[in-house]
Design an enzyme around this catalytic site. Structure first.
Site, PDB file in Angstrom:
ATOM      1  N   LYS A 237       0.880  -1.139   0.007  1.00 41.01           N
ATOM      2  CA  LYS A 237      -0.113  -0.191  -0.158  1.00 41.01           C
ATOM      3  C   LYS A 237       0.856   1.329  -0.055  1.00 41.01           C
ATOM      4  CE  LYS A 237      -3.408  -2.005   2.902  1.00 41.01           C
ATOM      5  NZ  LYS A 237      -4.849  -1.844   2.005  1.00 41.01           N
ATOM      6  N   ARG A 311      -9.863 -11.757   2.408  1.00 42.25           N
ATOM      7  CA  ARG A 311     -10.954 -12.742   1.801  1.00 42.25           C
ATOM      8  C   ARG A 311     -10.347 -14.190   1.800  1.00 42.25           C
ATOM      9  NH1 ARG A 311     -11.619  -9.446  -3.546  1.00 42.25           N
ATOM     10  NH2 ARG A 311     -11.260  -8.172  -2.013  1.00 42.25           N
TER      11      ARG A 311
END
Length: 462
Positions: A237, A311
């Site tokens: 990020k 996920r």
């Protein structure tokens, strides 16, 4: 005892909660000097307008405006600003609240501040003599405040081991069973969790809590994404996007708070709480873009982006939960920025293909001011997760509908016919508002817990 509460009403001053419609009657009932003071000050009972009532000896009480909207007057947030608007350490009893439990909940949530690392003394809240019959609201507030503490803790103080230990403390407090799956057992049984957390020197683990409120009750499984810090992995990020990533375990905090509320209420259900505690780090051991990993279900996943790690954690948890054949599975996760783009920070996204489950959670959230919004599991988008080398990709091939495709990814790991709800939440207050101070937040826990408590046996019916 919670911050903001006092164990006795001795010496507590009256806090008169009043709407504009009720103001004339209150003015008529108050001592004439106090009524004259409020009239001269232009008090009109607007929401959050709080005025102290003077006496010759000092403070004789206070009035709090609730505004003209009945739903807002009965919400917890109507009372959330009072603890720090009233003088520090003073004791109060609320008079005229439309909903005493909601007022107590709002007061307790408004009294919360995260101060663990502050060395200088800070201003404390005013104290509430909680009305009788508000014990459930106090228990909800305690669960939320504990969850807020977890989200607010810096990542160097809350890694996978510490998060798992927090689940252990929760289990011990309620007489629940507890185990931690780690090491070789984790690598074998939860390979996707291992892949996500394998790049960190702080080893991943899965914390498991089991509790029986009623031995023959329906089994409710709660799964929480517990990414204690998310760098994004090798798909790292930018610095600005990493600043709040200590909150990426906010789903775990919400699942834990939900479990605590149900156990404190002695819900007639069985509980299975699963927390996947990992750190998504950058190292030579980190999983890579275009790696193919195995999941507990046996499906293989091509890693289109290492920053779509939550996920993967939930995939293994959902598969493990399904093996116990629960009546309901709910997962909580700070999963996608796309959900925030669609709904903003205050409204978690609910994905569920069972209309009855959706309606129960949504109506509970609306009634108890813990709102969610239902989003579609758009089935024709499933093909966007196709991979040429594995059973599926962990990210979509298209730059659209990111929250939906994340939910569709999870759907692969939930057996057909199993009641399942996925909640994509933010877990943070960007600024301070009454009852919601800036920092970590627990969202959707009250909605889910109240839905289960309202329909404890109904989860086994269609």
């Amino acid at each position: 005892m919670l911050d903001g509460l006092t164990g006795t009403d001795a010496g507590a001053l009256p806090l008169h909660a009043v709407t504009p419609a009720g103001l004339p009657a209150l003015l008529a009932a108050l001592p004439a000097p106090q009524a004259a003071f409020l009239r001269a000050a232009g008090f009109a009972a607007k929401a959050q307008d709080l005025r102290l009532l003077p006496t010759a000896e000092g403070i004789g009480g206070a009035v709090l405006g609730l505004g003209a909207d009945p739903s807002e007057a009965a919400s917890p947030w109507a009372f959330g600003g009072a603890p720090f608007a009233l003088p520090e350490g003073t004791a109060w009893r609320i008079e005229g609240a439309p909903d005493a439990a909601a007022a107590t909940l709002g007061w307790c949530l408004g009294a919360y501040r995260f101060r663990q690392f502050r060395t200088a003394a800070a201003r404390g809240p005013a104290l509430l003599a909680a009305p009788a019959g508000t014990e459930a609201a106090q228990a909800e507030a305690a669960a939320i405040c504990r969850g807020r503490d977890l989200v607010n803790l810096p990542a160097n103080h809350l890694g996978p081991a510490e998060l798992a230990a927090a689940v252990g403390r929760l289990a011990a407090a309620h007489g629940a069973g507890f185990e931690v799956i780690e090491g070789a057992a984790l690598a074998e049984g939860f390979p996707a969790v291992q892949a996500v957390g394998g790049g960190s020197p702080r080893a991943p683990r899965v914390a498991v809590l089991r509790w029986e409120g009623r031995a023959d009750g329906p089994l409710v499984a709660l799964c929480g994404k517990g990414v204690c810090f998310d760098t994004g992995g090798l798909d790292i990020k930018p610095a600005g996007a990493m600043l709040r990533m200590k909150k990426d375990m906010g789903g775990a905090a919400a699942a834990m708070a939900t479990a605590e509320m149900l156990m404190a209420a002695r819900a007639p259900v069985r509980l299975l709480l699963l927390v996947g505690a990992v750190e998504n780090a950058v190292s030579g051991e980190a999983f890579r873009p275009l790696d193919v990993i195995r999941t507990r279900k046996g499906l293989t996943v091509e890693i289109g982006n290492t920053d779509a790690e939550g996920r993967l954690v939930l995939a293994d948890l959902l598969c493990f939960a399904a093996e116990s054949q629960p009546s309901l599975v709910v997962d909580f996760a700070t999963l996608t920025g796309a959900a925030r783009v669609a709904l903003g920070p205050d409204l978690p996204a609910l994905f569920c293909d069972d209309d009855q489950v959706s309606e129960r959670i949504l109506s509970s959230g609306l009634l108890h001011r813990d709102e969610l919004w239902r989003m579609p599991l758009q089935k024709n988008y499933v093909s966007w997760l196709d991979s040429s080398v594995a059973d599926l990709n962990n990210v979509s091939t298209k730059p659209m509908a990111g929250a939906i495709t994340a939910a569709l990814f999870l759907r692969h790991f939930v057996p057909d016919g199993l009641r399942w709800a996925h909640i994509d939440l933010y877990a943070w207050n960007d600024g301070s508002r009454p009852g919601r101070p800036e920092g970590g937040e627990v969202q959707a826990a009250r909605a889910v817990a109240r839905a289960v408590l309202t329909h404890p046996s109904g989860w086994m019916t269609t």
